[in-house]
Design a protein around this motif. Structure first.
Motif, PDB file in Angstrom:
ATOM      1  N   LYS A  32     -57.308  42.629  -8.932  1.00 44.79           N
ATOM      2  CA  LYS A  32     -57.260  42.196  -7.542  1.00 44.79           C
ATOM      3  C   LYS A  32     -58.661  42.079  -6.959  1.00 44.79           C
ATOM      4  CE  LYS A  32     -55.332  43.678  -3.091  1.00 44.79           C
ATOM      5  NZ  LYS A  32     -54.593  44.753  -2.391  1.00 44.79           N
ATOM      6  N   ASN A  33     -58.878  41.011  -6.230  1.00 50.96           N
ATOM      7  CA  ASN A  33     -60.126  40.809  -5.486  1.00 50.96           C
ATOM      8  C   ASN A  33     -61.372  40.828  -6.369  1.00 50.96           C
ATOM      9  OD1 ASN A  33     -58.517  40.683  -3.210  1.00 50.96           O
ATOM     10  ND2 ASN A  33     -58.866  42.812  -2.639  1.00 50.96           N
ATOM     11  N   THR A  34     -61.278  40.159  -7.519  1.00 50.05           N
ATOM     12  CA  THR A  34     -62.438  39.990  -8.384  1.00 50.05           C
ATOM     13  C   THR A  34     -62.648  38.514  -8.683  1.00 50.05           C
ATOM     14  OG1 THR A  34     -61.171  40.243 -10.417  1.00 50.05           O
ATOM     15  CG2 THR A  34     -62.141  42.235  -9.486  1.00 50.05           C
ATOM     16  N   VAL A  35     -63.895  38.138  -8.793  1.00 49.50           N
ATOM     17  CA  VAL A  35     -64.228  36.769  -9.158  1.00 49.50           C
ATOM     18  C   VAL A  35     -65.400  36.787 -10.124  1.00 49.50           C
ATOM     19  CG1 VAL A  35     -63.403  35.653  -7.059  1.00 49.50           C
ATOM     20  CG2 VAL A  35     -65.776  36.453  -7.189  1.00 49.50           C
ATOM     21  N   TYR A  36     -65.534  35.696 -10.847  1.00 49.38           N
ATOM     22  CA  TYR A  36     -66.627  35.524 -11.789  1.00 49.38           C
ATOM     23  C   TYR A  36     -67.341  34.211 -11.492  1.00 49.38           C
ATOM     24  CZ  TYR A  36     -63.936  39.019 -14.320  1.00 49.38           C
ATOM     25  OH  TYR A  36     -63.247  40.149 -14.662  1.00 49.38           O
ATOM     26  N   LEU A  37     -68.577  34.156 -11.927  1.00 53.94           N
ATOM     27  CA  LEU A  37     -69.327  32.905 -11.897  1.00 53.94           C
ATOM     28  C   LEU A  37     -69.932  32.720 -13.282  1.00 53.94           C
ATOM     29  CD1 LEU A  37     -70.258  30.526 -10.100  1.00 53.94           C
ATOM     30  CD2 LEU A  37     -72.406  31.776  -9.783  1.00 53.94           C
ATOM     31  N   GLN A  38     -69.377  31.811 -14.042  1.00 50.56           N
ATOM     32  CA  GLN A  38     -69.916  31.480 -15.359  1.00 50.56           C
ATOM     33  C   GLN A  38     -71.005  30.441 -15.173  1.00 50.56           C
ATOM     34  OE1 GLN A  38     -69.170  32.765 -18.484  1.00 50.56           O
ATOM     35  NE2 GLN A  38     -70.926  31.534 -19.151  1.00 50.56           N
ATOM     36  N   MET A  39     -72.195  30.759 -15.620  1.00 53.84           N
ATOM     37  CA  MET A  39     -73.340  29.873 -15.435  1.00 53.84           C
ATOM     38  C   MET A  39     -73.867  29.445 -16.793  1.00 53.84           C
ATOM     39  SD  MET A  39     -75.295  31.837 -12.297  1.00 53.84           S
ATOM     40  CE  MET A  39     -75.817  33.204 -13.330  1.00 53.84           C
ATOM     41  N   ASN A  40     -73.768  28.164 -17.084  1.00 56.13           N
ATOM     42  CA  ASN A  40     -74.236  27.595 -18.339  1.00 56.13           C
ATOM     43  C   ASN A  40     -75.379  26.627 -18.085  1.00 56.13           C
ATOM     44  OD1 ASN A  40     -72.110  28.962 -19.689  1.00 56.13           O
ATOM     45  ND2 ASN A  40     -70.724  27.229 -19.359  1.00 56.13           N
ATOM     46  N   SER A  41     -76.091  26.316 -19.128  1.00 55.71           N
ATOM     47  CA  SER A  41     -77.208  25.353 -19.034  1.00 55.71           C
ATOM     48  C   SER A  41     -78.132  25.706 -17.880  1.00 55.71           C
ATOM     49  CB  SER A  41     -76.665  23.930 -18.863  1.00 55.71           C
ATOM     50  OG  SER A  41     -75.824  23.577 -19.946  1.00 55.71           O
TER      51      SER A  41
ATOM     52  N   PHE B   6     -71.800  25.391 -13.640  1.00 53.57           N
ATOM     53  CA  PHE B   6     -71.279  26.680 -13.170  1.00 53.57           C
ATOM     54  C   PHE B   6     -69.787  26.540 -12.916  1.00 53.57           C
ATOM     55  CE2 PHE B   6     -75.388  28.405 -10.965  1.00 53.57           C
ATOM     56  CZ  PHE B   6     -76.118  28.137 -12.117  1.00 53.57           C
ATOM     57  N   THR B   7     -69.072  27.634 -13.140  1.00 54.07           N
ATOM     58  CA  THR B   7     -67.639  27.656 -12.869  1.00 54.07           C
ATOM     59  C   THR B   7     -67.257  28.977 -12.230  1.00 54.07           C
ATOM     60  OG1 THR B   7     -67.203  26.259 -14.800  1.00 54.07           O
ATOM     61  CG2 THR B   7     -65.339  27.427 -13.836  1.00 54.07           C
ATOM     62  N   ILE B   8     -66.605  28.897 -11.077  1.00 55.26           N
ATOM     63  CA  ILE B   8     -66.104  30.092 -10.419  1.00 55.26           C
ATOM     64  C   ILE B   8     -64.653  30.285 -10.825  1.00 55.26           C
ATOM     65  CG2 ILE B   8     -65.386  28.873  -8.314  1.00 55.26           C
ATOM     66  CD1 ILE B   8     -66.301  31.368  -6.727  1.00 55.26           C
ATOM     67  N   SER B   9     -64.254  31.533 -11.015  1.00 55.88           N
ATOM     68  CA  SER B   9     -62.872  31.815 -11.391  1.00 55.88           C
ATOM     69  C   SER B   9     -62.465  33.181 -10.863  1.00 55.88           C
ATOM     70  CB  SER B   9     -62.694  31.759 -12.910  1.00 55.88           C
ATOM     71  OG  SER B   9     -63.490  32.750 -13.534  1.00 55.88           O
ATOM     72  N   ARG B  10     -61.166  33.395 -10.769  1.00 60.26           N
ATOM     73  CA  ARG B  10     -60.648  34.687 -10.326  1.00 60.26           C
ATOM     74  C   ARG B  10     -60.409  35.590 -11.526  1.00 60.26           C
ATOM     75  NH1 ARG B  10     -55.569  33.139  -6.738  1.00 60.26           N
ATOM     76  NH2 ARG B  10     -55.245  31.842  -8.578  1.00 60.26           N
TER      77      ARG B  10
ATOM     78  N   ASP C 121     -58.042  27.155  -5.350  1.00 61.88           N
ATOM     79  CA  ASP C 121     -58.836  25.954  -5.100  1.00 61.88           C
ATOM     80  C   ASP C 121     -60.317  26.311  -5.141  1.00 61.88           C
ATOM     81  OD1 ASP C 121     -56.409  25.135  -2.609  1.00 61.88           O
ATOM     82  OD2 ASP C 121     -56.546  24.370  -4.658  1.00 61.88           O
ATOM     83  N   THR C 122     -61.094  25.467  -5.806  1.00 65.52           N
ATOM     84  CA  THR C 122     -62.511  25.764  -5.987  1.00 65.52           C
ATOM     85  C   THR C 122     -63.392  24.642  -5.450  1.00 65.52           C
ATOM     86  OG1 THR C 122     -62.588  24.783  -8.191  1.00 65.52           O
ATOM     87  CG2 THR C 122     -62.053  27.134  -8.054  1.00 65.52           C
ATOM     88  N   THR C 123     -64.589  25.012  -5.056  1.00 65.79           N
ATOM     89  CA  THR C 123     -65.630  24.060  -4.714  1.00 65.79           C
ATOM     90  C   THR C 123     -66.921  24.539  -5.350  1.00 65.79           C
ATOM     91  OG1 THR C 123     -66.177  25.225  -2.665  1.00 65.79           O
ATOM     92  CG2 THR C 123     -64.593  23.437  -2.497  1.00 65.79           C
ATOM     93  N   HIS C 124     -67.742  23.592  -5.755  1.00 67.99           N
ATOM     94  CA  HIS C 124     -69.039  23.899  -6.359  1.00 67.99           C
ATOM     95  C   HIS C 124     -70.099  23.016  -5.722  1.00 67.99           C
ATOM     96  CE1 HIS C 124     -66.153  25.262  -9.401  1.00 67.99           C
ATOM     97  NE2 HIS C 124     -67.091  26.117  -9.788  1.00 67.99           N
TER      98      HIS C 124
ATOM     99  N   ALA D  90     -70.636  28.346  -4.946  1.00 69.39           N
ATOM    100  CA  ALA D  90     -69.254  28.045  -5.300  1.00 69.39           C
ATOM    101  C   ALA D  90     -68.314  28.939  -4.511  1.00 69.39           C
ATOM    102  CB  ALA D  90     -69.029  28.250  -6.794  1.00 69.39           C
ATOM    103  N   SER D  91     -67.093  28.445  -4.300  1.00 71.96           N
ATOM    104  CA  SER D  91     -66.076  29.216  -3.598  1.00 71.96           C
ATOM    105  C   SER D  91     -64.733  29.045  -4.286  1.00 71.96           C
ATOM    106  CB  SER D  91     -65.938  28.745  -2.149  1.00 71.96           C
ATOM    107  OG  SER D  91     -67.064  29.079  -1.376  1.00 71.96           O
ATOM    108  N   ILE D  92     -63.876  30.038  -4.090  1.00 73.46           N
ATOM    109  CA  ILE D  92     -62.518  29.962  -4.605  1.00 73.46           C
ATOM    110  C   ILE D  92     -61.586  30.603  -3.590  1.00 73.46           C
ATOM    111  CG2 ILE D  92     -62.691  32.136  -5.915  1.00 73.46           C
ATOM    112  CD1 ILE D  92     -60.947  30.698  -8.082  1.00 73.46           C
ATOM    113  N   THR D  93     -60.424  29.970  -3.365  1.00 66.50           N
ATOM    114  CA  THR D  93     -59.450  30.503  -2.423  1.00 66.50           C
ATOM    115  C   THR D  93     -58.393  31.302  -3.170  1.00 66.50           C
ATOM    116  OG1 THR D  93     -57.925  28.640  -2.560  1.00 66.50           O
ATOM    117  CG2 THR D  93     -59.781  28.433  -1.027  1.00 66.50           C
TER     118      THR D  93
END
Length: 117
Positions: free
Chosen positions: A75-84, A67-71, A56-59, A49-52
């Motif tokens: 500053k300059n932190t991201v998360y990746l929530q992974m379910n199922s 999965f969900t990517i979020s900011r 804007d996100t892509t998976h 996954a990517s986030i700008t």
């Protein structure tokens, strides 16, 4: 010097959830994009996954809807929530950061995610 640090990996049963965190420090510029990749044993590293900076996100198709990517608010932190989670999600997960006005990509050391069946 830029440092990228991932955290949040671990062992989880199939169907469970994990949240990965990534923090990039050392740059005076904001990130233009941050991404999560993963690499399973014997396989090539693949984009998850990517986030700008605009949000804007892509998976990848393999994780879409799970999965969900979020900011992060910092500053300059991201998360990746992974379910199922599935056993095939087992891999080392890497964070990559790219910054405005800066050439090149910065990678973290990776965090292991293991999903048991």
């Amino acid at each position: 010097q830029v440092h990228v640090v991932e955290s949040g990996g671990g062992l989880v049963q199939a169907g469970g959830s994990l949240r990965l965190s990534c923090a990039a420090s050392g740059s005076i510029f904001s990130m233009s994009a941050m991404s999560w990749y993963r690499q399973a044993p014997g396989k090539l590293r693949e984009l998850v996954a990517s986030i700008t900076s605009a949000g804007d996100t892509t998976h990848a198709d393999s994780v879409e809807g799970r999965f969900t990517i979020s900011r992060g608010s910092a500053k300059n932190t991201v998360y990746l929530q992974m379910n199922s989670l599935k056993p095939e999600d087992t891999a080392v997960y890497y964070c990559k950061a790219r910054f405005f006005y800066t050439t090149g990509d910065y990678w973290g050391q990776g965090t292991q995610v293991t999903v048991s069946s």
